[in-house]
Scaffold this motif. Structure first.
Motif, short mmCIF file in Angstrom:
data_model
loop_
_atom_site.label_atom_id
_atom_site.label_comp_id
_atom_site.label_asym_id
_atom_site.label_seq_id
_atom_site.Cartn_x
_atom_site.Cartn_y
_atom_site.Cartn_z
N ASN A 1 17.43 25.17 70.69
CA ASN A 1 17.40 25.31 69.24
C ASN A 1 15.94 25.39 68.81
O ASN A 1 15.24 24.39 68.74
N ILE A 2 15.47 26.60 68.56
CA ILE A 2 14.06 26.81 68.21
C ILE A 2 13.88 27.16 66.74
O ILE A 2 12.78 27.47 66.30
N LEU A 3 14.97 27.10 65.97
CA LEU A 3 14.92 27.51 64.58
C LEU A 3 14.86 26.30 63.66
O LEU A 3 15.77 25.46 63.67
N PRO A 4 13.83 26.16 62.83
CA PRO A 4 13.75 25.04 61.89
C PRO A 4 14.81 25.15 60.81
O PRO A 4 15.24 26.25 60.45
N SER A 5 15.24 24.03 60.28
CA SER A 5 16.32 24.02 59.29
C SER A 5 15.92 24.75 58.01
O SER A 5 16.77 25.35 57.33
N ASN A 6 14.61 24.72 57.65
CA ASN A 6 14.22 25.38 56.39
C ASN A 6 14.26 26.90 56.49
O ASN A 6 14.14 27.59 55.47
N LEU A 7 14.46 27.45 57.69
CA LEU A 7 14.67 28.89 57.81
C LEU A 7 15.89 29.32 57.01
O LEU A 7 15.90 30.40 56.40
N PHE A 8 16.92 28.48 56.99
CA PHE A 8 18.20 28.83 56.39
C PHE A 8 18.25 28.60 54.88
O PHE A 8 19.29 28.78 54.26
N THR A 9 17.10 28.23 54.31
CA THR A 9 17.02 28.11 52.85
C THR A 9 15.80 28.87 52.31
O THR A 9 15.33 28.59 51.21
N CYS A 10 15.33 29.83 53.09
CA CYS A 10 14.14 30.60 52.69
C CYS A 10 14.53 31.65 51.65
O CYS A 10 15.29 32.58 51.95
N LYS A 11 14.01 31.54 50.46
CA LYS A 11 14.37 32.44 49.37
C LYS A 11 13.75 33.82 49.50
O LYS A 11 14.27 34.80 48.96
N SER A 12 12.63 33.94 50.23
CA SER A 12 11.92 35.22 50.33
C SER A 12 12.39 36.07 51.51
O SER A 12 12.14 37.27 51.53
N LEU A 13 13.07 35.48 52.48
CA LEU A 13 13.42 36.19 53.71
C LEU A 13 14.40 37.33 53.45
O LEU A 13 15.49 37.13 52.93
N ALA A 14 13.99 38.56 53.83
CA ALA A 14 14.83 39.74 53.63
C ALA A 14 15.37 40.30 54.94
O ALA A 14 16.40 40.96 54.95
N ILE A 15 14.66 40.04 56.05
CA ILE A 15 15.06 40.57 57.36
C ILE A 15 14.96 39.45 58.39
O ILE A 15 13.92 38.80 58.52
#
Length: 422
Positions: free
Chosen positions: A123-137
């Motif tokens: 698991n290399i993905l931080p939890s805040n990745l899944f609440t990033c408002k700017s992420l488009a891709i």
């Protein structure tokens, strides 16, 4: 160089953004004091490579640990990591991704190959990745565990590409997709030889316009459900050897579809794509028993394996496609079928051959009697045919001149049809 150094910082950073990799951009810091920190303003960051040696990977790890927190650009357009060594630990990767996310990250692309064992899928993905408002891709590939927290919200995500990942449980993908309200482009390639069951896979996204789904031969899957009413492009490659159910809802806006399926019964798939305009099919199983009509279909591409399994299937497809303008018979795979089944000329000619077909082509043509009979049939009946293109196979036992002579002497319903042979 002095004249270039006198340019404004914004312009110099733009110049640096055109170099091949971030590593090359960083190396410009040795040019002069003026260039020392310019790379820190780069909006696009690209690190690592698949064949990275251990020494280079260690240098990259140290560099990212020390320098990435110092990056000054308020917005990172893209952050790409190509990881291929156990030197990269999950805690390192999480920290780097968190840093990028703090700069209003718009695109994240991570490929992980043979990084950590055990566990093979960290698991290399931080939890805040899944609440990033700017992420488009978001693009993830390789040995990565996808574990989506309950509070996921990606309001700007439009493109999602997931290749050969491990999913925490069968709700993981559905939870992610249901919280991407503007998602338009989705690619899901399941992992080959996955011992853990994916269970039921559900893709229910009202906004989705493009979907590509790959299910490999040895995948432990119970089944899949697809509900994508706005879909315009659909690619399904279902090679799975085990029995599994599937449910695909109607796609009334579909423009193009690519089907590579080897299911016992494909009727429900065809029933969902009847509005399609361009269709590619590779299947040696029974098709079109449901009386479906493709009243918008203009371009049909059929794999030779489909034709070789049953020539009648092609005729059934043509009968269901009264507005067809272009027909291509081609290879979707590298192997060559051993031989075509016996061709029995149908008693009635499909309407599209008589009234709308303008272009016909055959790739890897070997000049066998059954193949020749099919081509001659189209030349004989297609009244509005403009071009017939035949591309011969290198493995053919018949010379090109013989093939061409046979076809040139055959009757043609269209006086203006051009026969082209390659």
């Amino acid at each position: 160089m002095d004249r270039i150094s006198n340019l404004p910082d914004e312009l110099l950073v733009r110049i640096l953004s055109f170099v091949p990799t971030t590593k090359v951009a960083v190396s410009t810091s040795i040019l002069s004091k003026r260039w020392e920190y310019l790379w820190m303003w780069l909006p696009k960051l690209d690190y690592g490579r698949k064949d990275c040696p251990v020494s280079e990977c260690e240098m990259l790890r140290c560099f990212l640990d020390r320098k990435l927190p110092l990056h000054r650009s308020p917005i990172i357009e893209s952050f790409r990591l190509e990881l291929s060594n156990s030197i990269f630990k999950p805690e390192n990767i999480k920290t780097w991704v968190e840093t990028a996310l703090s700069r209003c990250l718009r695109e994240l692309d991570i490929s992980s190959h043979d990084v950590i064992d055990p566990p093979k899928f960290p698991n290399i993905l931080p939890s805040n990745l899944f609440t990033c408002k700017s992420l488009a891709i978001l693009k993830l590939a390789g040995e990565i565990l996808l574990d989506v927290p309950p509070g996921v919200s990606l309001p700007s995500l439009k493109t999602l590409k997931l290749q050969r990942l491990r999913y925490f449980n069968e709700e993981t993908l559905q939870r992610l997709l249901s919280n991407c309200p503007v998602l338009e482009d989705l690619v899901v390639d399941l992992h080959e030889f996955d011992e853990e069951s994916v269970g039921k896979m559900t893709v229910a996204v009202p906004s989705l316009q493009s979907l590509s789904l790959y299910i490999p031969y040895w995948q432990n899957l119970d089944g899949f459900v697809i509900e994508t009413p706005a879909l315009k492009y659909f690619k399904l490659m279902d090679h799975n050897m085990s029995d599994h159910y599937f449910l695909i809802e109607k796609m009334p806006n579909l423009i193009e579809a690519y089907l590579e399926v080897f299911l016992p019964d494909s009727n429900s798939i065809f029933g969902s794509i009847t509005s399609v305009k361009r269709l590619s099919i590779c299947s040696d199983t029974n098709m079109l028993n449901g009386g479906f009509v493709f009243n918008q279909l203009e371009h049909l591409k059929v794999c030779i394996c489909t034709l070789f399994a049953s020539a009648d299937q092609l005729i059934e497809l043509l009968k269901a496609s009264s507005k067809l303008k272009r027909l291509d018979i081609s290879f979707f795979y590298q192997h060559t079928p051993s031989g075509m089944v016996c061709w029995n000329e149908p008693t009635t000619v499909p309407e599209c051959i008589l009234s709308s077909l303008q272009s016909f082509s055959w790739s890897k043509y070997r000049g066998e009697p059954e193949e020749r009979d099919v081509v001659v049939y189209f030349l004989k009946h297609a009244r509005h045919l403009e071009t017939a293109t035949i591309k011969s196979s290198e493995s053919s036992g018949v010379s090109k001149s013989e093939m061409l002579k046979e076809l040139e002497l055959s009757p043609r319903a269209s006086a203006t049809c051009q026969l082209m042979f390659d």
